[in-house]
Design an enzyme around this catalytic site. Structure first.
Site, short mmCIF file in Angstrom:
data_model
loop_
_atom_site.label_atom_id
_atom_site.label_comp_id
_atom_site.label_asym_id
_atom_site.label_seq_id
_atom_site.Cartn_x
_atom_site.Cartn_y
_atom_site.Cartn_z
N ALA A 112 -8.05 -5.87 -19.32
CA ALA A 112 -8.00 -6.80 -18.18
C ALA A 112 -7.93 -5.98 -16.90
O ALA A 112 -7.72 -4.76 -16.95
CB ALA A 112 -6.80 -7.71 -18.28
N LYS A 113 -8.11 -6.60 -15.78
CA LYS A 113 -7.93 -5.94 -14.48
C LYS A 113 -7.73 -7.02 -13.43
O LYS A 113 -8.20 -8.14 -13.60
CB LYS A 113 -9.18 -5.11 -14.13
CG LYS A 113 -8.90 -3.96 -13.20
CD LYS A 113 -8.33 -2.79 -13.95
CE LYS A 113 -8.01 -1.63 -13.06
NZ LYS A 113 -7.55 -0.47 -13.86
#
Ligand code: NAD
Length: 424
Positions: A112-113
């Site tokens: 994720a980011k």
């Protein structure tokens, strides 16, 4: 090209490059089309636009993002960056890379980011805190210790993580939820060794790479581009291990000493002056020349797109260990492989950081904290095991280390996806 055009080109390149690396590895694995289709897209992309009260009483809107690529192996994990030009495309590319990074070191996590489009250097402490807490609130439906666990990235650190964990905990009747984010201060459930983990992990990878090539770390000549959190810790560990760090550079320029730089003294110099330049007893070197030095080990530890078709032919290092994300372009990677340069890819070489982040999350979930020695031992075990898995794939399939690393990562995610099946 303007700065923002340049940045946009590099974001697209990052996404396109991640896709190319994925395709090359998927071809080698003979990955079936439905799985390629499944893994090509992120699971969730959230854009939030939220108001923040500024110190002068005005209200400004900020745009923020959170992208989760693939949660098939477990909760997703990835940093939150603050930058004036951050875009959803950049965040998506980085989320994809996190899936492969966590998978290559066999963590039970996905990628994720997140990010907020802002210039943090232009915000007061109060504005930064109100923005961080409001962003945390906006992405709160998507994050949680069992769902998606943020961490620091560009321009965020312990302070922002403490605000985020406090904000979300307040939404749960004040019940403290340390497993919600990693990279927290030690007193709030952070982990020993987190601040040096990426450099330490790179050091273990360097040791194994040298062993594979039947070389010794003792007196190995090293050049490092970037002397921030990663580069300076890495330099320290390499010197402690007997290597000769002959050149390092930062955004203002580089320094070189054929006899080896004194890293502790250089760290003090950087603390006082803000840069490696004009370090007593060294000669100046440009960042371009630093990359082309005749060394055994070259560590790009600053930015993406540093080794390209323009300079790949002139890289004389025998081994390139990528500490930065995406420092070598696709074409340059092919050129280096053909010339026999061993390139250890970012998703493996810089995975020490996310590994100790994972350790932090494990410790938080049991409220039982490990010693620095235990963290270090476990980090070494993870990095060495992952390195040899990638090396074996590289040798068996006669592909670059990068393709081998992606093959190991994709295979692991694909196995889990096959076992779970498609809920359609
Ligand atoms: P940092 O901001 O602490 O340090 C970056 C360094 O790069 C600084 O010395 C800076 O002066 C230098 N730099 C910037 N622009 C440069 C240029 N044009 N030429 C030469 N040097 C330049 O960042 P960091 O945390 O050390 O991260 C470095 C790289 O490693 C980044 O690509 C980051 O994404 C990656 N990375 C970091 C971690 C981590 O745990 N910090 C984990 C994985 C990957």
């Amino acid at each position: 090209m303007s700065n923002s055009e340049l940045r946009r080109t590099s974001e697209l390149q990052l996404l396109e490059m991640a896709q190319r690396f994925f395709d090359a590895a998927a071809d080698q694995l003979g990955l079936e089309e439905p799985l390629r289709e499944l893994l090509r897209y992120p699971k969730r992309k959230l854009t939030v636009i939220f108001p923040v009260q500024m110190d002068d009483g005005s209200v400004r809107h900020f745009e923020g993002y959170r992208v989760q690529h693939h949660p098939v192996l477990g909760p997703t994990k990835g940093g939150i960056r603050y930058h004036p030009q951050v875009t959803i495309e950049e965040i998506e590319a980085l989320a994809v890379l996190m899936t492969w990074k966590t998978a290559v070191v066999s963590l039970p996590l996905g990628g994720a980011k997140g990010g907020v489009r802002c210039d943090p250097t232009q915000l007061s402490l109060g504005e930064l805190e109100r923005m961080t807490r409001r962003y945390a609130n906006e992405i709160s439906p998507l994050i949680g210790p069992d769902i998606d666990i943020p961490a620091p990235d560009l321009f965020t650190g312990e302070r922002e993580m403490a605000w985020i964990v406090d904000t979300i905990s307040m939404h749960h009747q004040g019940q403290y939820m340390p497993g919600l984010v990693t990279g927290k201060p030690l007193v709030l459930g952070g982990s020993e060794g987190r601040d040096t983990a990426t450099g330490r992990g790179g050091f273990f990878i360097a040791q194994e790479t040298l062993k594979h090539l039947k070389r010794s770390l003792k007196d190995a000549r090293v050049a490092i581009q970037g002397f921030g959190k990663v580069g300076s810790n890495l330099a320290h560990f390499l010197q402690q291990g007997g290597a000769k760090v002959i050149a390092v550079g930062d955004v203002r320029g580089g320094v070189k000493n054929e006899a080896g730089l004194d890293i502790a003294a250089l760290q003090r110099h950087v603390k006082e002056s803000g840069s490696v330049v004009e370090f007593p007893g060294s000669e100046a070197i440009s960042n371009e020349d630093l990359l082309e030095l005749e060394v055994e080990l070259l560590f790009p530890a600053a930015l993406e797109n540093q080794i390209t078709v323009d300079n790949a032919e002139r890289i004389k290092a025998q081994m390139v260990i990528e500490m930065a994300n995406g420092p070598t372009t696709w074409e340059a990677d092919q050129l280096l492989y053909e010339r026999g340069t061993l390139v250890v890819p970012d998703i493996l070489a810089n995975a020490g950081g996310v590994t100790v982040s994972y350790f932090e999350w494990v410790q938080d979930r049991s409220f039982y904290f490990w010693t620095a020695e235990l963290v270090d031992r476990r980090l070494k075990r993870v990095m060495v095991k992952a390195f040899h898995k990638v090396l074996t794939t590289h040798l068996q399939h006669r592909v670059e280390m990068r393709t081998a690393a992606y093959m190991v990562a994709i295979d692991r995610v694909a196995q889990a996806a096959r076992a779970r099946g498609l809920y359609a």
